[in-house]
Design a protein around this motif. Structure first.
Motif, short mmCIF file in Angstrom:
data_model
loop_
_atom_site.label_atom_id
_atom_site.label_comp_id
_atom_site.label_asym_id
_atom_site.label_seq_id
_atom_site.Cartn_x
_atom_site.Cartn_y
_atom_site.Cartn_z
N TYR A 5 11.14 -0.94 -2.73
CA TYR A 5 10.26 0.09 -2.18
C TYR A 5 9.08 0.06 -2.90
O TYR A 5 7.80 0.68 -2.66
N PHE A 6 9.22 -0.37 -4.28
CA PHE A 6 7.83 -0.39 -5.11
C PHE A 6 6.92 -1.24 -4.43
O PHE A 6 5.65 -0.96 -4.47
N ASP A 7 7.47 -2.34 -3.97
CA ASP A 7 6.48 -3.56 -3.59
C ASP A 7 5.90 -2.91 -2.28
O ASP A 7 4.93 -3.00 -1.76
N ALA A 8 6.68 -2.09 -1.31
CA ALA A 8 6.40 -1.61 -0.07
C ALA A 8 5.26 -0.38 -0.58
O ALA A 8 4.29 -0.23 0.47
N LEU A 9 5.42 0.25 -1.23
CA LEU A 9 4.59 1.43 -1.79
C LEU A 9 3.23 0.55 -2.04
O LEU A 9 2.12 1.23 -1.54
N ALA A 10 3.14 -0.31 -2.82
CA ALA A 10 1.92 -0.89 -3.11
C ALA A 10 1.26 -1.66 -1.84
O ALA A 10 0.05 -1.56 -1.83
N ASP A 11 2.09 -2.09 -1.16
CA ASP A 11 1.64 -2.70 0.16
C ASP A 11 0.83 -1.41 1.08
O ASP A 11 -0.14 -1.64 1.63
N PHE A 12 1.50 -0.47 1.28
CA PHE A 12 0.78 0.72 2.14
C PHE A 12 -0.15 1.32 1.46
O PHE A 12 -0.98 1.83 2.20
N GLU A 13 -0.25 1.48 0.10
CA GLU A 13 -1.53 2.12 -0.57
C GLU A 13 -2.72 1.15 -0.35
O GLU A 13 -3.74 1.64 -0.14
N PRO A 20 -8.20 3.84 5.82
CA PRO A 20 -7.67 5.25 5.49
C PRO A 20 -7.14 6.09 6.53
O PRO A 20 -6.24 7.14 6.51
N GLY A 21 -7.68 5.83 7.91
CA GLY A 21 -7.36 6.66 9.15
C GLY A 21 -6.19 5.95 9.96
O GLY A 21 -5.79 6.51 10.92
N ASN A 22 -5.23 5.09 9.30
CA ASN A 22 -4.28 4.56 9.93
C ASN A 22 -3.14 5.39 9.93
O ASN A 22 -2.28 5.57 8.61
N ILE A 23 -2.84 5.94 11.12
CA ILE A 23 -1.51 6.93 11.08
C ILE A 23 -0.10 6.27 10.55
O ILE A 23 0.33 6.80 9.91
N ALA A 24 0.04 5.02 11.28
CA ALA A 24 1.16 4.40 10.86
C ALA A 24 1.35 4.02 9.39
O ALA A 24 2.39 4.20 8.73
N CYS A 25 0.31 3.67 8.68
CA CYS A 25 0.23 3.58 7.38
C CYS A 25 0.80 4.73 6.50
O CYS A 25 1.28 4.64 5.67
N ILE A 26 -0.02 5.91 6.87
CA ILE A 26 0.28 6.93 6.36
C ILE A 26 1.65 7.65 6.24
O ILE A 26 2.36 7.81 5.16
N GLN A 27 2.09 7.33 7.46
CA GLN A 27 3.62 7.70 7.89
C GLN A 27 4.41 6.95 7.10
O GLN A 27 5.54 7.32 6.42
N GLN A 28 4.15 5.48 6.97
CA GLN A 28 5.26 4.64 6.23
C GLN A 28 5.07 4.87 4.67
O GLN A 28 6.18 4.87 4.01
N ARG A 29 3.99 5.28 4.14
CA ARG A 29 3.85 5.54 2.76
C ARG A 29 4.61 6.81 2.32
O ARG A 29 5.50 6.80 1.39
N GLY A 30 4.54 7.67 3.39
CA GLY A 30 5.40 8.84 3.07
C GLY A 30 6.73 8.49 3.08
O GLY A 30 7.78 9.12 2.15
N LYS A 31 7.41 7.81 4.14
CA LYS A 31 8.88 7.24 4.04
C LYS A 31 9.11 6.62 2.71
O LYS A 31 10.39 7.05 2.11
N VAL A 32 8.24 5.88 2.26
CA VAL A 32 8.76 5.40 0.87
C VAL A 32 8.62 6.05 -0.19
O VAL A 32 9.71 6.02 -1.00
N LEU A 33 7.70 7.17 -0.28
CA LEU A 33 7.84 7.93 -1.25
C LEU A 33 9.22 8.97 -1.28
O LEU A 33 9.61 9.36 -2.19
N THR A 34 9.56 9.18 -0.04
CA THR A 34 10.67 10.15 -0.03
C THR A 34 12.11 9.27 -0.54
O THR A 34 12.78 9.66 -1.11
#
Length: 200
Positions: A5-13, A20-34
């Motif tokens: 998840y840490f690698d995934a978080l870096a990728d989505f950041e 910045p306006g990519n909704i899918a990216c924002i959503q996936q970052r939220g999932k990783v943080l959860t």
């Protein structure tokens, strides 16, 4: 790889930095943080998706964000409870679970929302391996070794490191219960009228 998840978080950041306006990216970052137990920033990400509305966010992303935001609140509220009391099947409204499974809009009536995040309950901390007690390090290493044995190592299967570690802990726990059972096997058997637990 999956489960890192840490690698995934870096990728989505990075994704959010580039778009910045990519909704899918924002959503996936939220999932990783959860998944990492960082519920405060995770809920902020889901709220961003909801603020975009269905006009810009795809319907599926908008609906999912509604449930993920509520579920993150629930998880945060149960952080300080013993694991044996964690029971989302009983705690969460049946309609919530059914609607989420069917990916239906979050809009049923007479639903009581989960309480907002409480400041006295902090998010999950992730210590470094070197900071852990020696015995805990040994336990983690053994769980990692055993969990890795449950994964197919063939082309086409990506390892999920987190699932492997969970499987490793499950194997260790089962072994401990069996060991305790064998130690007391000379004890008189339970009367047939007694109820046996799932673990037994």
């Amino acid at each position: 790889s999956r489960g890192n998840y840490f690698d995934a978080l870096a990728d989505f950041e990075l994704c959010q930095t580039l778009n910045p306006g990519n909704i899918a990216c924002i959503q996936q970052r939220g999932k990783v943080l959860t998944a990492l137990g960082k519920f405060f920033p995770a809920i902020k990400e889901y709220t961003k998706v909801l603020l975009f509305g269905t006009s810009e966010a795809r319907h599926g992303e908008y609906v999912e964000a509604s449930y993920l935001k509520e579920y993150s609140r629930y998880l945060h509220a149960t952080l300080d409870q013993p694991l044996r009391k964690f029971d989302p099947d009983s705690d969460l409204d049946e309609r919530f679970r059914n609607y989420w499974t069917r990916q239906e809009s979050f809009g049923f009536q007479n639903y009581t929302e989960q309480a907002g995040l409480q400041p006295y309950t902090s998010d999950v901390e992730t210590p470094y391996f070197d900071e852990l007690d020696v015995d805990l390090q040994a336990l983690l290493c053994m769980a990692d070794k055993l969990g890795g044995l449950t994964q197919y190592r063939v082309e086409g299967f990506m390892p999920n490191l987190r699932q492997q570690l969970s499987a490793g802990f499950a194997i260790i726990e089962l072994a401990q219960h069996l060991e305790n059972l064998w130690k007391v096997k000379s004890r008189p058997p339970k009367p047939l009228s007694e109820t046996f637990s799932v673990r037994e």
